[in-house]
Design a protein around this motif. Structure first.
Motif, PDB file in Angstrom:
ATOM      1  N   ILE A   2       0.826  -1.033  -0.211  1.00 23.16           N
ATOM      2  CA  ILE A   2      -0.044  -0.139   0.018  1.00 23.16           C
ATOM      3  C   ILE A   2       0.754   1.403   0.015  1.00 23.16           C
ATOM      4  O   ILE A   2       0.459   2.200  -0.744  1.00 23.16           O
ATOM      5  CB  ILE A   2      -0.927  -0.105   1.213  1.00 23.16           C
ATOM      6  N   GLU A  47      -7.981   7.339   4.183  1.00 20.70           N
ATOM      7  CA  GLU A  47      -8.693   6.243   3.242  1.00 20.70           C
ATOM      8  C   GLU A  47      -8.568   4.993   4.057  1.00 20.70           C
ATOM      9  O   GLU A  47      -7.445   4.682   4.356  1.00 20.70           O
ATOM     10  CB  GLU A  47      -7.964   6.456   1.871  1.00 20.70           C
ATOM     11  N   THR A  48      -9.648   4.070   3.644  1.00 16.58           N
ATOM     12  CA  THR A  48      -9.673   2.879   4.190  1.00 16.58           C
ATOM     13  C   THR A  48      -9.489   1.881   2.935  1.00 16.58           C
ATOM     14  O   THR A  48      -9.852   2.117   1.878  1.00 16.58           O
ATOM     15  CB  THR A  48     -10.906   2.191   4.715  1.00 16.58           C
ATOM     16  N   TRP A  49      -8.157   1.005   3.026  1.00 16.59           N
ATOM     17  CA  TRP A  49      -7.966   0.058   2.150  1.00 16.59           C
ATOM     18  C   TRP A  49      -8.483  -1.293   2.298  1.00 16.59           C
ATOM     19  O   TRP A  49      -8.264  -1.865   3.305  1.00 16.59           O
ATOM     20  CB  TRP A  49      -6.569   0.009   1.945  1.00 16.59           C
ATOM     21  N   TRP A 108      -8.417  -4.960   0.995  1.00 17.40           N
ATOM     22  CA  TRP A 108      -7.436  -5.718   0.376  1.00 17.40           C
ATOM     23  C   TRP A 108      -7.669  -7.201   0.344  1.00 17.40           C
ATOM     24  O   TRP A 108      -8.027  -7.698   1.236  1.00 17.40           O
ATOM     25  CB  TRP A 108      -5.935  -5.525   1.084  1.00 17.40           C
ATOM     26  N   PHE A 154      -7.667  -4.949  -4.843  1.00 13.36           N
ATOM     27  CA  PHE A 154      -7.968  -3.913  -3.804  1.00 13.36           C
ATOM     28  C   PHE A 154      -9.314  -3.035  -4.290  1.00 13.36           C
ATOM     29  O   PHE A 154      -9.185  -2.871  -5.334  1.00 13.36           O
ATOM     30  CB  PHE A 154      -7.129  -3.178  -2.961  1.00 13.36           C
ATOM     31  N   LEU A 183     -10.765   0.984  -2.840  1.00 14.90           N
ATOM     32  CA  LEU A 183     -10.734   1.932  -1.785  1.00 14.90           C
ATOM     33  C   LEU A 183     -11.900   2.264  -1.116  1.00 14.90           C
ATOM     34  O   LEU A 183     -12.961   2.002  -1.985  1.00 14.90           O
ATOM     35  CB  LEU A 183     -10.105   3.210  -2.223  1.00 14.90           C
ATOM     36  N   SER A 216     -15.625   1.846  -3.242  1.00 15.71           N
ATOM     37  CA  SER A 216     -16.101   0.487  -2.928  1.00 15.71           C
ATOM     38  C   SER A 216     -17.438   0.377  -3.640  1.00 15.71           C
ATOM     39  O   SER A 216     -18.357   1.110  -3.680  1.00 15.71           O
ATOM     40  CB  SER A 216     -15.861   0.088  -1.584  1.00 15.71           C
TER      41      SER A 216
END
Length: 199
Positions: free
Chosen positions: A129, A152-154, A156, A162, A164, A168
């Motif tokens: 990341i 930001e929330t990743w 995975w 992935f 974001l 999403s």
């Protein structure tokens, strides 16, 4: 008694002439001590000061707050990593979830990264990341905000693809309805640009 022989006239006249010439000659002037020639150095022309090249600048973002900027940054990251974006609804159980704060300067260059929640069980995801974010710089330039940061929330997947959270399509068991797919980042203007509505 000794007789004196007369000196021939021509010889007497020659001696007289030599004496006159010797008297007329100017005395030799004393030799003046001359100083060694001075070396004159010509200064080189002054070159104008070289300015350091300005760092690169991302596409201007007209975002007026961190939430709008986060959308612009998410589109930017999707555009740089289109082949790695998970298509469709993500599985209910993900391999890793990370929450990362990204700090950028007014030109969109990366200032720093700060993990709010790092997926400690997957250090390779942390490294990937961070590498992905660094390679995406410069980010959109937050011209209205100056230096800014966003979180930001990743999400995975075990496959290495992935999404974001900002863009999403959702998460759940197979058959879960998808959220509306955001427009392809390559074909849309920045969402916070003039004339478009921020989502």
């Amino acid at each position: 008694m000794k007789t004196i022989r007369p000196i021939p006239l021509a010889l007497a006249l020659g001696a007289l002439l030599l004496a006159l010439l010797a008297g007329c000659a100017s005395p030799t002037a004393p030799t003046a001590h001359t100083a060694p020639p001075q070396v004159v150095t010509v200064p080189e022309p002054v070159q104008p000061a070289m300015r350091a090249p300005e760092p690169p600048m991302g596409i201007p973002s007209m975002a007026v707050n961190a939430l709008d900027y986060r959308v612009d940054a998410a589109y930017h990251l999707y555009g740089k990593n289109n082949a790695r974006i998970f298509k469709g609804v993500m599985p209910h159980f993900l391999y890793a979830i990370g929450v990362l704060e990204v700090q950028v300067d007014p030109r969109g260059n990366l200032i720093g990264l700060n993990w709010m929640r790092a997926p400690e069980h997957a250090p390779e995801v942390i490294a990937e990341i961070e590498r992905t974010v660094r390679q995406a710089a410069p980010f959109p330039a937050p011209v209205q905000l100056g230096s800014t940061s966003y979180i930001e929330t990743w999400l995975w997947d075990a496959s290495g693809s992935f999404q974001l959270h900002t863009l999403s399509e959702g998460q759940g068991v197979k058959g879960t309805p998808r959220r509306p797919m955001p427009p392809n980042p390559r074909n849309v203007r920045m969402v916070s640009a003039p004339g478009t509505a921020a989502r």
